[in-house]
Scaffold this motif. Structure first.
Motif, PDB file in Angstrom:
ATOM      1  N   CYS A 110      56.867  19.101  58.588  1.00  0.00           N
ATOM      2  CA  CYS A 110      56.179  19.869  59.604  1.00  0.00           C
ATOM      3  C   CYS A 110      56.235  21.332  59.085  1.00  0.00           C
ATOM      4  O   CYS A 110      57.190  21.720  58.423  1.00  0.00           O
ATOM      5  N   THR A 111      55.353  22.371  59.770  1.00  0.00           N
ATOM      6  CA  THR A 111      55.110  23.610  59.446  1.00  0.00           C
ATOM      7  C   THR A 111      55.113  24.293  60.259  1.00  0.00           C
ATOM      8  O   THR A 111      54.323  23.972  61.401  1.00  0.00           O
ATOM      9  N   LEU A 112      55.732  25.434  60.360  1.00  0.00           N
ATOM     10  CA  LEU A 112      55.586  26.620  61.321  1.00  0.00           C
ATOM     11  C   LEU A 112      54.640  27.992  60.481  1.00  0.00           C
ATOM     12  O   LEU A 112      55.194  28.192  59.362  1.00  0.00           O
ATOM     13  N   VAL A 113      53.535  28.355  61.258  1.00  0.00           N
ATOM     14  CA  VAL A 113      52.866  29.149  60.678  1.00  0.00           C
ATOM     15  C   VAL A 113      53.035  30.357  61.520  1.00  0.00           C
ATOM     16  O   VAL A 113      52.747  30.365  62.837  1.00  0.00           O
ATOM     17  N   ALA A 114      53.443  31.577  61.074  1.00  0.00           N
ATOM     18  CA  ALA A 114      53.699  32.681  62.027  1.00  0.00           C
ATOM     19  C   ALA A 114      52.952  33.862  61.509  1.00  0.00           C
ATOM     20  O   ALA A 114      52.435  34.119  60.188  1.00  0.00           O
ATOM     21  N   ASP A 115      52.490  34.760  62.158  1.00  0.00           N
ATOM     22  CA  ASP A 115      51.571  36.000  62.069  1.00  0.00           C
ATOM     23  C   ASP A 115      51.564  36.878  63.292  1.00  0.00           C
ATOM     24  O   ASP A 115      51.859  36.645  64.171  1.00  0.00           O
ATOM     25  N   SER A 116      50.492  37.830  63.011  1.00  0.00           N
ATOM     26  CA  SER A 116      50.189  38.476  64.300  1.00  0.00           C
ATOM     27  C   SER A 116      49.247  37.808  64.962  1.00  0.00           C
ATOM     28  O   SER A 116      48.706  36.988  64.499  1.00  0.00           O
ATOM     29  N   ALA A 117      48.982  38.438  66.216  1.00  0.00           N
ATOM     30  CA  ALA A 117      48.019  37.620  67.190  1.00  0.00           C
ATOM     31  C   ALA A 117      46.532  37.658  66.401  1.00  0.00           C
ATOM     32  O   ALA A 117      45.907  36.605  66.449  1.00  0.00           O
ATOM     33  N   GLU A 118      46.348  38.677  65.785  1.00  0.00           N
ATOM     34  CA  GLU A 118      44.842  38.892  65.262  1.00  0.00           C
ATOM     35  C   GLU A 118      44.907  37.933  64.028  1.00  0.00           C
ATOM     36  O   GLU A 118      44.091  37.127  63.507  1.00  0.00           O
ATOM     37  N   GLY A 119      45.991  37.769  63.172  1.00  0.00           N
ATOM     38  CA  GLY A 119      46.073  37.248  61.973  1.00  0.00           C
ATOM     39  C   GLY A 119      45.962  35.415  62.510  1.00  0.00           C
ATOM     40  O   GLY A 119      45.313  34.687  61.865  1.00  0.00           O
ATOM     41  N   LEU A 120      46.471  35.107  63.499  1.00  0.00           N
ATOM     42  CA  LEU A 120      46.331  33.905  63.726  1.00  0.00           C
ATOM     43  C   LEU A 120      44.931  33.503  64.304  1.00  0.00           C
ATOM     44  O   LEU A 120      44.467  32.448  63.996  1.00  0.00           O
ATOM     45  N   ASP A 121      44.501  34.450  65.210  1.00  0.00           N
ATOM     46  CA  ASP A 121      43.054  34.153  65.589  1.00  0.00           C
ATOM     47  C   ASP A 121      41.968  34.108  64.384  1.00  0.00           C
ATOM     48  O   ASP A 121      41.080  33.559  64.529  1.00  0.00           O
ATOM     49  N   SER A 122      42.236  34.840  63.088  1.00  0.00           N
ATOM     50  CA  SER A 122      41.440  34.835  61.979  1.00  0.00           C
ATOM     51  C   SER A 122      41.426  33.598  61.217  1.00  0.00           C
ATOM     52  O   SER A 122      40.624  33.475  60.418  1.00  0.00           O
ATOM     53  N   ILE A 123      42.492  32.594  61.398  1.00  0.00           N
ATOM     54  CA  ILE A 123      42.541  31.501  60.422  1.00  0.00           C
ATOM     55  C   ILE A 123      42.164  30.347  61.213  1.00  0.00           C
ATOM     56  O   ILE A 123      42.371  29.913  62.695  1.00  0.00           O
ATOM     57  N   PRO A 124      41.604  29.535  60.604  1.00  0.00           N
ATOM     58  CA  PRO A 124      41.186  28.039  61.287  1.00  0.00           C
ATOM     59  C   PRO A 124      42.438  27.118  61.657  1.00  0.00           C
ATOM     60  O   PRO A 124      43.440  27.258  60.716  1.00  0.00           O
ATOM     61  N   GLN A 125      42.483  26.493  62.513  1.00  0.00           N
ATOM     62  CA  GLN A 125      43.712  25.879  63.087  1.00  0.00           C
ATOM     63  C   GLN A 125      43.663  24.442  63.130  1.00  0.00           C
ATOM     64  O   GLN A 125      42.632  24.014  63.416  1.00  0.00           O
ATOM     65  N   ALA A 126      44.832  23.725  62.616  1.00  0.00           N
ATOM     66  CA  ALA A 126      44.762  22.373  62.534  1.00  0.00           C
ATOM     67  C   ALA A 126      44.697  21.785  63.958  1.00  0.00           C
ATOM     68  O   ALA A 126      45.479  22.286  65.154  1.00  0.00           O
ATOM     69  N   ASP A 127      44.169  20.310  64.293  1.00  0.00           N
ATOM     70  CA  ASP A 127      44.248  19.810  65.259  1.00  0.00           C
ATOM     71  C   ASP A 127      45.761  19.544  65.646  1.00  0.00           C
ATOM     72  O   ASP A 127      46.375  18.602  64.653  1.00  0.00           O
ATOM     73  N   PRO A 128      46.529  19.900  66.617  1.00  0.00           N
ATOM     74  CA  PRO A 128      48.077  19.551  66.978  1.00  0.00           C
ATOM     75  C   PRO A 128      48.105  17.973  67.041  1.00  0.00           C
ATOM     76  O   PRO A 128      49.374  17.600  66.892  1.00  0.00           O
ATOM     77  N   ASP A 129      47.254  17.387  67.346  1.00  0.00           N
ATOM     78  CA  ASP A 129      47.056  15.670  67.608  1.00  0.00           C
ATOM     79  C   ASP A 129      47.320  15.009  66.332  1.00  0.00           C
ATOM     80  O   ASP A 129      47.731  14.107  66.077  1.00  0.00           O
ATOM     81  N   THR A 130      46.934  15.638  64.980  1.00  0.00           N
ATOM     82  CA  THR A 130      46.828  15.133  63.876  1.00  0.00           C
ATOM     83  C   THR A 130      47.678  15.552  62.719  1.00  0.00           C
ATOM     84  O   THR A 130      47.759  15.157  61.733  1.00  0.00           O
ATOM     85  N   ALA A 131      48.007  16.898  63.170  1.00  0.00           N
ATOM     86  CA  ALA A 131      48.678  17.664  61.978  1.00  0.00           C
ATOM     87  C   ALA A 131      50.094  18.127  62.520  1.00  0.00           C
ATOM     88  O   ALA A 131      50.099  18.527  63.887  1.00  0.00           O
ATOM     89  N   CYS A 132      51.136  18.090  62.047  1.00  0.00           N
ATOM     90  CA  CYS A 132      52.434  18.524  62.476  1.00  0.00           C
ATOM     91  C   CYS A 132      52.612  20.136  61.964  1.00  0.00           C
ATOM     92  O   CYS A 132      53.408  20.420  61.156  1.00  0.00           O
ATOM     93  N   ILE A 133      51.819  20.984  62.884  1.00  0.00           N
ATOM     94  CA  ILE A 133      51.880  22.427  62.522  1.00  0.00           C
ATOM     95  C   ILE A 133      51.856  23.519  63.853  1.00  0.00           C
ATOM     96  O   ILE A 133      51.227  22.868  64.626  1.00  0.00           O
TER      97      ILE A 133
END
Length: 198
Positions: A110-133
């Motif tokens: 599993c993975t933890l992705v950390a960034d600024s709020a703006e940085g997180l908003d700018s990246i496509p995020q995986a579906d929490p039901d299918t990905a362990c991120i």
């Protein structure tokens, strides 16, 4: 009858032209070779706990050029072959505690992705039901950080500590959406905001 001098001159001119073309072609080929494998000027730092159970990758201190707000950008992965969960207990930049909010334990792979709020908003995020991120905002107080400088970052995991020197960078900008000024590496709008407009 033509003089030998003009024939020699003509021969030298043709030779010089051929040599110039050859030099230009080889110079151009060299340029392609030199730049074809180049990567971004600053790579994020990468390290792991001593027992290799948890890694952190692409670690940067991100400094917003407009607000001066700072954040810690990184990706942590649990690669413990025993499939044990691990938890990021805390992180520090230059002795300042990083605000991580509620961090859940990381299962195996599993993975933890950390960034600024703006940085997180700018990246496509995986579906929490299918990905362990999990995605976490990771802000930190700006202690006079400077672009291109390095700061010590300490990660405290339940399985060990990771300490590394990390580069202070600007956030990645979305490709094709930045108008660069003629003399600088920032947009005309940013130049105007900083008092350097035309």
């Amino acid at each position: 009858m033509k003089s030998q001098k003009s024939a020699v001159r003509r021969g030298l001119t043709v030779s010089a032209a051929a040599m110039s073309a050859l030099l230009l072609a080889s110079c151009s080929a060299g340029q392609i070779t030199q730049t074809s494998g180049q990567v971004a000027a600053v790579d994020g730092a990468t390290a792991s706990t001593e027992n290799q159970e948890v890694t952190v990758q692409d670690v940067h201190v991100i400094l917003d050029p407009a607000t001066g707000d700072a954040a810690l950008k990184f990706t942590a992965t649990n690669q413990d072959p025993s499939h044990t969960e691990h938890t990021l207990q805390s992180a520090e930049v230059a002795g300042e505690q990083v605000n991580l909010g509620n961090v859940e334990p990381l299962g195996y792979n599993c993975t933890l992705v950390a960034d600024s709020a703006e940085g997180l908003d700018s990246i496509p995020q995986a579906d929490p039901d299918t990905a362990c991120i999990q995605y976490v905002e990771a802000s930190v107080e700006n202690k006079d950080f400077a672009y291109g400088g390095n700061q010590e970052v300490v990660f405290n995991f339940d399985s060990g500590q990771i300490t590394l020197d990390v580069t202070v960078s600007a956030p990645n900008l979305e490709a094709g959406n930045v108008d660069r000024g003629p003399e600088t590496n920032i947009s005309d709008k940013q130049q105007e905001e900083q008092g350097g407009g035309h």
